[in-house]
Motif scaffolding. Structure first.
Motif, PDB file in Angstrom:
ATOM      1  N   PRO A  42      -3.451 -33.565 -11.290  1.00  0.00           N
ATOM      2  CA  PRO A  42      -4.330 -34.584 -10.721  1.00  0.00           C
ATOM      3  C   PRO A  42      -5.786 -34.498 -11.166  1.00  0.00           C
ATOM      4  O   PRO A  42      -6.578 -35.332 -10.733  1.00  0.00           O
ATOM      5  N   ARG A  60      -4.286 -37.701  -6.452  1.00  0.00           N
ATOM      6  CA  ARG A  60      -2.842 -37.443  -6.453  1.00  0.00           C
ATOM      7  C   ARG A  60      -2.054 -38.714  -6.742  1.00  0.00           C
ATOM      8  O   ARG A  60      -0.994 -38.672  -7.373  1.00  0.00           O
ATOM      9  N   TYR A 118      -5.241 -26.349  -3.575  1.00  0.00           N
ATOM     10  CA  TYR A 118      -4.476 -27.220  -4.464  1.00  0.00           C
ATOM     11  C   TYR A 118      -5.440 -28.065  -5.277  1.00  0.00           C
ATOM     12  O   TYR A 118      -6.474 -28.515  -4.757  1.00  0.00           O
ATOM     13  N   GLU A 119      -5.098 -28.291  -6.543  1.00  0.00           N
ATOM     14  CA  GLU A 119      -5.964 -29.068  -7.429  1.00  0.00           C
ATOM     15  C   GLU A 119      -6.343 -30.432  -6.839  1.00  0.00           C
ATOM     16  O   GLU A 119      -7.463 -30.878  -6.961  1.00  0.00           O
ATOM     17  N   GLY A 120      -5.346 -31.061  -6.215  1.00  0.00           N
ATOM     18  CA  GLY A 120      -5.571 -32.421  -5.711  1.00  0.00           C
ATOM     19  C   GLY A 120      -6.611 -32.491  -4.615  1.00  0.00           C
ATOM     20  O   GLY A 120      -7.124 -33.567  -4.300  1.00  0.00           O
ATOM     21  N   ASP A 121      -6.960 -31.325  -4.007  1.00  0.00           N
ATOM     22  CA  ASP A 121      -7.937 -31.323  -2.922  1.00  0.00           C
ATOM     23  C   ASP A 121      -9.361 -31.563  -3.408  1.00  0.00           C
ATOM     24  O   ASP A 121     -10.217 -31.976  -2.626  1.00  0.00           O
ATOM     25  N   ALA A 128     -10.100 -32.799  -6.845  1.00  0.00           N
ATOM     26  CA  ALA A 128     -10.100 -33.446  -8.160  1.00  0.00           C
ATOM     27  C   ALA A 128     -11.277 -34.411  -8.312  1.00  0.00           C
ATOM     28  O   ALA A 128     -11.919 -34.463  -9.372  1.00  0.00           O
ATOM     29  N   ALA A 129     -11.587 -35.160  -7.244  1.00  0.00           N
ATOM     30  CA  ALA A 129     -12.655 -36.169  -7.350  1.00  0.00           C
ATOM     31  C   ALA A 129     -14.034 -35.513  -7.533  1.00  0.00           C
ATOM     32  O   ALA A 129     -14.753 -35.855  -8.482  1.00  0.00           O
ATOM     33  N   LEU A 150     -14.673 -32.657  -8.721  1.00  0.00           N
ATOM     34  CA  LEU A 150     -14.658 -31.960 -10.019  1.00  0.00           C
ATOM     35  C   LEU A 150     -14.930 -32.939 -11.160  1.00  0.00           C
ATOM     36  O   LEU A 150     -15.641 -32.620 -12.117  1.00  0.00           O
ATOM     37  N   SER A 164      -9.431 -27.015 -14.886  1.00  0.00           N
ATOM     38  CA  SER A 164      -8.796 -26.670 -13.613  1.00  0.00           C
ATOM     39  C   SER A 164      -7.392 -26.172 -13.905  1.00  0.00           C
ATOM     40  O   SER A 164      -6.592 -26.883 -14.509  1.00  0.00           O
ATOM     41  N   TYR A 165      -7.087 -24.926 -13.488  1.00  0.00           N
ATOM     42  CA  TYR A 165      -5.814 -24.300 -13.851  1.00  0.00           C
ATOM     43  C   TYR A 165      -5.127 -23.711 -12.629  1.00  0.00           C
ATOM     44  O   TYR A 165      -5.582 -22.694 -12.097  1.00  0.00           O
ATOM     45  N   PRO A 166      -4.061 -24.339 -12.158  1.00  0.00           N
ATOM     46  CA  PRO A 166      -3.328 -23.750 -11.032  1.00  0.00           C
ATOM     47  C   PRO A 166      -2.695 -22.437 -11.461  1.00  0.00           C
ATOM     48  O   PRO A 166      -2.268 -22.302 -12.602  1.00  0.00           O
ATOM     49  N   GLU A 213       0.263 -19.429 -10.230  1.00  0.00           N
ATOM     50  CA  GLU A 213       1.513 -19.414  -9.477  1.00  0.00           C
ATOM     51  C   GLU A 213       1.828 -17.995  -9.034  1.00  0.00           C
ATOM     52  O   GLU A 213       1.433 -17.041  -9.700  1.00  0.00           O
TER      53      GLU A 213
END
Lengths: 265, 265
Positions: A80, A125, B191-194, B196-197, B199, B213-215, B217
């Motif tokens: 995202p 998302r 989580y990235e989606g939290d 993204a805007a 960023l 941005s790198y998740p 695991e």
């Protein structure tokens, strides 16, 4: 040296996308996984390109590689955040718009609403449900980011666990051909230069196979051994068996221990 | 997204050569080593291609990449066996003949004669002293196979220990520029989606940097944690410091633990 193999397998290319793979931050762990999966299905991985998150470079590589290869797989850039640009680049390479994929959108909406996935289904998302027009989702059970197929291009996640989940779903849906066969023999304390000439003659005897010679080093084996692995590979199982026996004999003449397992295992 | 960086560093491409890298037999271990070494010298690794031992494909890739990039590095295919074709392919790509490099020949002859290297200095091993006309050897202390430089192409061994030895010798002889700076911040259980805007807005505030941005695991960290790494990268150290602070603040607003070390370390 590689000779023409018979039958010729479908040829595949893998584009591993992400600045982090080019900075030394992250190792590309997906290439060997993809290679082995394709081999088992009779598809041949013939090139890998690791590419940065630069739009023009990705578009150009997708255009070139989808014309040059039967199948193109990609990893990375489908999350995202702003650096996730793979879907937009595939759309541009195919000359189609990005459109909201309604099935994917509703599915994601539901999974965020019922708490299966964490967080709000916000604009960032929702962007993940925008796919190139005509694309078909690649399903996976472990992540929100949808992969997709368009023409001969298969777009998957970069995170290895999600990449593998997508590949597991995708593999049985790909074309298949005669699987690749191989035999490998290892000899310890020998040197490539000792048998380079007879190996060249052997390659001439098996023009439809690839014979390879790979030195291994103490730091790469559990028992700190060094030596050489000889490999016969091809799509004609009978010829591979014969060439494998010839490689074993060739190494046997060096008077050293010859094994069929992994070196040092 | 990648913006134009200022100053623009010399751009490099790496060709990792060998069927074994495309079959799943061997992982390419040299890319991260090369990437970090080039970064420290202010050179930018912008593409990696993993290529099979097919002459036409190698020649075409060398021709294309040496025109497209300031520097081209290769690994693999410089040993004594029939599948070692890199020198011949570089010669063809430059339109020059392979000639016996007299210094390398005499050096190898001596090292085999005095027992430093094992075996006879036979025809296969003598072949390693044939380099493209005009090439300069890349020295290394650990192997018989000579690397070489020709124009903007640097040919090295595939075996990681030998690759590193050649790179160590080569690096101080390469052009240098402003080194790449980076700051990385890790937050757990986000989580990235939290974010993204915000960023995306931050990337717009720092157009000369790359924000990534790198998740990460659970299966990739020692303590089985998951989360996201945010990275600011570029050639302007002051801007990287400012962007790094902004990334830390952004992650701090998620209310989660934020660290600067490796995730899970």
């Amino acid at each position: 040296m590689t000779s023409a193999s018979s039958p010729t397998p479908p040829r595949a290319c893998f584009l591993a996308i992400g600045n982090e793979l080019l900075s030394g931050r992250t190792e590309d762990a997906n290439t060997p996984v993809l290679a082995r999966a394709l081999n088992a299905r009779g598809l041949r991985l013939e090139e890998v390109r690791i590419l940065p998150d630069i739009r023009a470079r990705l578009v150009e590589s997708i255009v070139t590689c989808r014309a040059a290869y039967d199948l193109v797989f990609t990893s990375g850039g489908i999350g995202p955040t702003h650096d996730d640009i793979t879907a937009a680049c595939v759309a541009e390479a195919f000359g189609v718009p990005l459109v909201r994929h309604e099935d994917s959108f509703r599915k994601l909406e539901k999974l965020f609403a019922d708490g299966t996935f964490h967080g709000d289904f916000n604009a960032a998302r929702q962007r993940m449900a925008w796919l190139p027009e005509g694309a078909t989702p690649i399903e996976n059970s472990v992540s929100t980011a949808p992969g997709f197929a368009l023409g001969n291009v298969y777009v998957m996640a970069g995170v290895p666990r999600i990449f593998r989940a997508m590949l597991d779903w995708l593999l049985p849906r790909l074309p298949s051909a005669t699987p690749l066969c191989s035999q490998a023999w290892h000899a310890f304390d020998v040197y490539e230069g000792d048998f380079a000439a007879p190996l060249t003659r052997l390659q001439q005897d098996f023009p439809t196979l690839d014979l390879g010679s790979y030195p291994f080093e103490p730091d790469a084996t559990p028992r700190n051994e060094r030596g050489v692995t000889l490999v016969a590979k091809g799509y004609d199982a009978g010829a591979v068996r014969k060439a494998g026996a010839a490689l074993r004999d060739l190494l046997g003449r060096t008077g050293r221990q010859v094994t069929k397992g992994e070196p040092g295992a």
